[in-house]
Design an enzyme around this catalytic site. Structure first.
Site, PDB file in Angstrom:
ATOM      1  N   HIS A  52      -3.717  -4.331  16.354  1.00 55.23           N
ATOM      2  CA  HIS A  52      -3.370  -3.180  15.551  1.00 55.23           C
ATOM      3  C   HIS A  52      -4.642  -2.239  16.234  1.00 55.23           C
ATOM      4  O   HIS A  52      -5.703  -2.276  16.268  1.00 55.23           O
ATOM      5  CB  HIS A  52      -3.892  -3.144  13.968  1.00 55.23           C
ATOM      6  CG  HIS A  52      -2.641  -4.538  13.602  1.00 55.23           C
ATOM      7  ND1 HIS A  52      -2.025  -3.572  12.474  1.00 55.23           N
ATOM      8  CD2 HIS A  52      -2.727  -5.519  13.305  1.00 55.23           C
ATOM      9  CE1 HIS A  52      -1.020  -4.311  12.127  1.00 55.23           C
ATOM     10  NE2 HIS A  52      -1.061  -5.691  12.522  1.00 55.23           N
ATOM     11  N   CYS A  72      -5.331   0.221  15.683  1.00 59.97           N
ATOM     12  CA  CYS A  72      -6.447   1.483  14.178  1.00 59.97           C
ATOM     13  C   CYS A  72      -7.557   0.434  14.363  1.00 59.97           C
ATOM     14  O   CYS A  72      -8.363   0.656  13.161  1.00 59.97           O
ATOM     15  CB  CYS A  72      -5.199   1.118  12.835  1.00 59.97           C
ATOM     16  SG  CYS A  72      -5.068  -0.302  12.050  1.00 59.97           S
ATOM     17  N   GLN A 123       2.247  -4.646   8.690  1.00 60.56           N
ATOM     18  CA  GLN A 123       2.379  -6.013   9.189  1.00 60.56           C
ATOM     19  C   GLN A 123       2.378  -7.457   8.643  1.00 60.56           C
ATOM     20  O   GLN A 123       3.879  -7.794   8.766  1.00 60.56           O
ATOM     21  CB  GLN A 123       1.349  -7.006  10.714  1.00 60.56           C
ATOM     22  CG  GLN A 123       1.779  -7.886  10.587  1.00 60.56           C
ATOM     23  CD  GLN A 123       0.785  -8.323  11.872  1.00 60.56           C
ATOM     24  OE1 GLN A 123       0.041  -8.115  12.709  1.00 60.56           O
ATOM     25  NE2 GLN A 123       0.523 -10.374  12.259  1.00 60.56           N
ATOM     26  N   CYS A 176       1.606   1.931  12.441  1.00 64.71           N
ATOM     27  CA  CYS A 176       0.085   1.738  10.738  1.00 64.71           C
ATOM     28  C   CYS A 176       0.593   2.475   9.992  1.00 64.71           C
ATOM     29  O   CYS A 176       0.547   3.432  10.748  1.00 64.71           O
ATOM     30  CB  CYS A 176      -1.209   0.870  11.499  1.00 64.71           C
ATOM     31  SG  CYS A 176      -1.693   1.648   9.927  1.00 64.71           S
ATOM     32  N   GLU A 177       1.084   2.416   9.125  1.00 63.97           N
ATOM     33  CA  GLU A 177       1.613   3.080   8.085  1.00 63.97           C
ATOM     34  C   GLU A 177      -0.028   4.247   7.222  1.00 63.97           C
ATOM     35  O   GLU A 177       0.456   4.624   7.041  1.00 63.97           O
ATOM     36  CB  GLU A 177       2.448   2.707   7.046  1.00 63.97           C
ATOM     37  CG  GLU A 177       2.393   2.111   5.856  1.00 63.97           C
ATOM     38  CD  GLU A 177       2.554   1.499   4.699  1.00 63.97           C
ATOM     39  OE1 GLU A 177       2.737   1.003   3.242  1.00 63.97           O
ATOM     40  OE2 GLU A 177       3.967   1.081   5.275  1.00 63.97           O
ATOM     41  N   HIS A 178      -0.694   3.190   8.021  1.00 63.95           N
ATOM     42  CA  HIS A 178      -2.049   4.061   6.940  1.00 63.95           C
ATOM     43  C   HIS A 178      -2.634   4.653   8.317  1.00 63.95           C
ATOM     44  O   HIS A 178      -2.951   6.003   7.802  1.00 63.95           O
ATOM     45  CB  HIS A 178      -2.703   3.271   7.190  1.00 63.95           C
ATOM     46  CG  HIS A 178      -2.498   2.092   5.785  1.00 63.95           C
ATOM     47  ND1 HIS A 178      -2.798   0.214   6.045  1.00 63.95           N
ATOM     48  CD2 HIS A 178      -1.481   1.950   4.853  1.00 63.95           C
ATOM     49  CE1 HIS A 178      -2.186   0.249   4.901  1.00 63.95           C
ATOM     50  NE2 HIS A 178      -1.839   1.333   4.493  1.00 63.95           N
ATOM     51  N   HIS A 179      -2.216   4.413   8.956  1.00 63.96           N
ATOM     52  CA  HIS A 179      -3.417   5.376  10.569  1.00 63.96           C
ATOM     53  C   HIS A 179      -1.733   6.291  11.258  1.00 63.96           C
ATOM     54  O   HIS A 179      -2.441   7.030  12.358  1.00 63.96           O
ATOM     55  CB  HIS A 179      -4.236   5.043  11.157  1.00 63.96           C
ATOM     56  CG  HIS A 179      -5.313   4.590  10.642  1.00 63.96           C
ATOM     57  ND1 HIS A 179      -5.171   3.158   9.609  1.00 63.96           N
ATOM     58  CD2 HIS A 179      -6.003   4.880   9.569  1.00 63.96           C
ATOM     59  CE1 HIS A 179      -6.417   2.748   9.091  1.00 63.96           C
ATOM     60  NE2 HIS A 179      -6.731   4.207   8.961  1.00 63.96           N
TER      61      HIS A 179
END
Length: 214
Positions: free
Chosen positions: A171, A173, A143, A102-105
């Protein structure tokens, strides 16, 4: 001749992009130092015995986990085969297992991709479809973007009559942190060409995914 020229132009473009990225990329030593900083920030001692080699291991792992940045979808899908007789129906590769982050976490999301296309006169090797999934999965992702990248690569490079991509994933996250909902599955899909324009082909695609499972 056009195919050869396009391949040479793509290779030249890739080399220029790789050179530009190499200039901006931190050194291995800088990356290892960053890992040591994170270990200390987390509350541990990067100098204790069990963690001394961890920065090197993490950097080596990152080279593998994010190898998709150094791969080109066009090169993978460049070679096709014309000996298919009069075949003009759907080709489906389902249950392609993938691991992404995940590019956020920067925590994993894992799942399966199902990819179908309607070839025009020529087909691509089945393993190449799985490799396309891996190329884009081995990057920092959402995704939704992963689904779109696979679809676009198949559509623009192979130029088939249509492409269908469906991804289902869990996910971490959501499972490990935040709302902590284990087992929740996220499903994304995208269709082009006949899959987008003919609802019956979407139904057939979904039926093949569901109806042929053991």
């Amino acid at each position: 001749m056009d195919a050869v020229l396009k391949s040479l132009m793509r290779s030249a473009r890739n080399e220029m992009e790789a050179a530009a990225t190499a200039e901006q990329r931190p050194s291995r030593e800088e990356a290892e130092a960053a890992v040591r900083t994170l270990i200390a920030w987390a509350g541990d001692d990067p100098q204790r015995e069990g963690l001394l080699d961890t920065p090197k291991r993490v950097v080596r792992a990152y080279e593998e986990l994010y190898s998709g940045y150094r791969a080109d979808a066009g090169t993978i899908l460049d070679r096709t085969f014309g000996e298919i007789g009069n075949f003009d129906d759907m080709v489906l590769v389902r249950d392609i297992e993938f691991y992404s982050h995940c590019e956020h976490h920067m925590v994993p999301f894992v799942g399966k991709a199902h990819v179908a296309y309607f070839p025009v006169e020529r087909v691509v090797g089945l393993s190449k479809i799985a490799r396309i999934v891996d190329i884009f999965a081995r990057r920092l992702q959402t995704q939704e973007h992963l689904t779109s990248q696979i679809t676009t690569a198949m559509d623009e490079i192979l130029k088939p009559r249509g492409v269908a991509v469906l991804i289902e994933a869990e996910h971490m996250c959501m499972a490990m942190r935040g709302v902590r909902k284990q087992g929740a599955s996220t499903v994304t899909s995208q269709f082009t060409g006949v899959f987008r324009d003919d609802p019956q082909e979407q139904v057939r695609f979904m039926s093949l995914l569901r109806g042929m499972r053991p």
